[in-house]
Design a protein around this motif. Structure first.
Motif, PDB file in Angstrom:
ATOM      1  N   THR A 110       0.851  -1.190   0.000  1.00 11.38           N
ATOM      2  CA  THR A 110       0.000   0.000   0.000  1.00 11.38           C
ATOM      3  C   THR A 110       0.886   1.239   0.000  1.00 11.38           C
ATOM      4  O   THR A 110       1.629   1.481   0.949  1.00 11.38           O
ATOM      5  N   LYS A 111       0.808   2.040  -1.024  1.00 18.01           N
ATOM      6  CA  LYS A 111       1.723   3.173  -1.195  1.00 18.01           C
ATOM      7  C   LYS A 111       1.176   4.486  -0.660  1.00 18.01           C
ATOM      8  O   LYS A 111       1.934   5.447  -0.498  1.00 18.01           O
ATOM      9  N   ASP A 112      -0.117   4.554  -0.393  1.00 20.16           N
ATOM     10  CA  ASP A 112      -0.743   5.819   0.000  1.00 20.16           C
ATOM     11  C   ASP A 112      -0.688   5.991   1.519  1.00 20.16           C
ATOM     12  O   ASP A 112      -1.325   5.245   2.263  1.00 20.16           O
ATOM     13  N   THR A 115      -4.002   6.523   3.534  1.00 16.60           N
ATOM     14  CA  THR A 115      -4.750   5.269   3.648  1.00 16.60           C
ATOM     15  C   THR A 115      -4.205   4.428   4.791  1.00 16.60           C
ATOM     16  O   THR A 115      -4.969   3.841   5.573  1.00 16.60           O
ATOM     17  N   ASN A 202       5.920   2.765   4.134  1.00 12.50           N
ATOM     18  CA  ASN A 202       5.143   3.741   3.365  1.00 12.50           C
ATOM     19  C   ASN A 202       4.271   4.669   4.211  1.00 12.50           C
ATOM     20  O   ASN A 202       3.413   5.370   3.666  1.00 12.50           O
TER      21      ASN A 202
END
Length: 236
Positions: A110-112, A115, A202
């Motif tokens: 998950t890069k965001d 989030t 991240n």
């Protein structure tokens, strides 16, 4: 016994509640993209289940706003407020840590950063201070008024936790879309602390500029709801 009950209950609440958010929001889970309905229903169950689990041990406050509201209105001894809140905070922090471990490979996918933070703590859809504060006050007032109504309504004790879970679902659908409806200082602050401390891939910052709202506003809302409900009872 009561300390363990509050710790265990809040742990399970955060484990299941932040767990469902993580399942919906993190990349490459089987529930990815399930949406807001899944989150709201999951959070309602995440509240009801630990109330069933530890209610006989501590009364299952699982929320500093509930504990403080009951103390302010004479329904809970002030001497036990600090131990209850400490237990709730510890439980929330442990629960958040278990969520991190359970979803361990999915953080890297998950890069965001927002989030990822949302899997631990709440944040506003639109950052607007007074309306964000109002939303948390209203939601927590409704929650506390429901909790206080269980006794006078003479509902079977077996239905009490289910009713509490249902009101969390109702608040989530009706009021939660603006802030993510923390309703609970420990549920937000404990996992936010762990977001800051854990080596999560991240992740960005923990949004401490917003963090006071899901702590202070639920306490205000809980106290307001308790006083309003007492006034209603005294006028009957």
């Amino acid at each position: 016994m009561s300390f363990i009950g509050e710790l265990l209950g809040t742990l399970v609440l955060v484990l299941l509640g932040d767990g469902v958010v993580s399942a919906v929001c993190l990349k490459n889970t089987k529930a990815e993209g399930s949406g807001w309905i899944a989150i709201v229903l999951g959070w309602g169950l995440a509240v009801a289940i630990p109330v069933y689990m530890v209610g006989f041990m501590s009364g299952a406050h699982l929320n500093p706003a509930v504990t403080i509201a009951l103390a302010l209105t004479g329904g809970f001894p002030w001497a036990q407020v600090a131990p209850y809140i400490i237990a709730q905070m510890l439980g929330a922090m442990i629960g958040a840590t278990l969520v991190f471990l359970h979803y361990y490979p999915h953080w890297k996918e998950t890069k965001d950063a927002p989030t990822i933070l949302g899997c631990f703590a709440t944040g506003p859809a639109i950052r607007h201070t007074w309306s964000n504060v109002l939303g948390e006050i209203l939601g927590t007032a409704v929650l506390v008024m429901t909790v206080m109504s269980l006794g006078p309504n003479k509902l079977s004790s077996g239905f009490g936790p289910l009713i509490v879970g249902l009101v969390v679902i109702a608040v989530g659908f009706g009021l939660g879309g603006t802030t993510g409806y923390a309703l609970n200082p420990a549920r937000d602050l404990g996992p936010r602390l762990m977001h800051a401390l854990l080596p999560i891939p991240n992740k960005g910052d923990s949004d401490w500029s917003y963090a006071w709202i899901p702590v202070i506003a639920p306490i205000i809302g809980g106290a307001l709801g308790a006083f309003i409900y007492q006034m209603i009872l005294s006028g009957m």
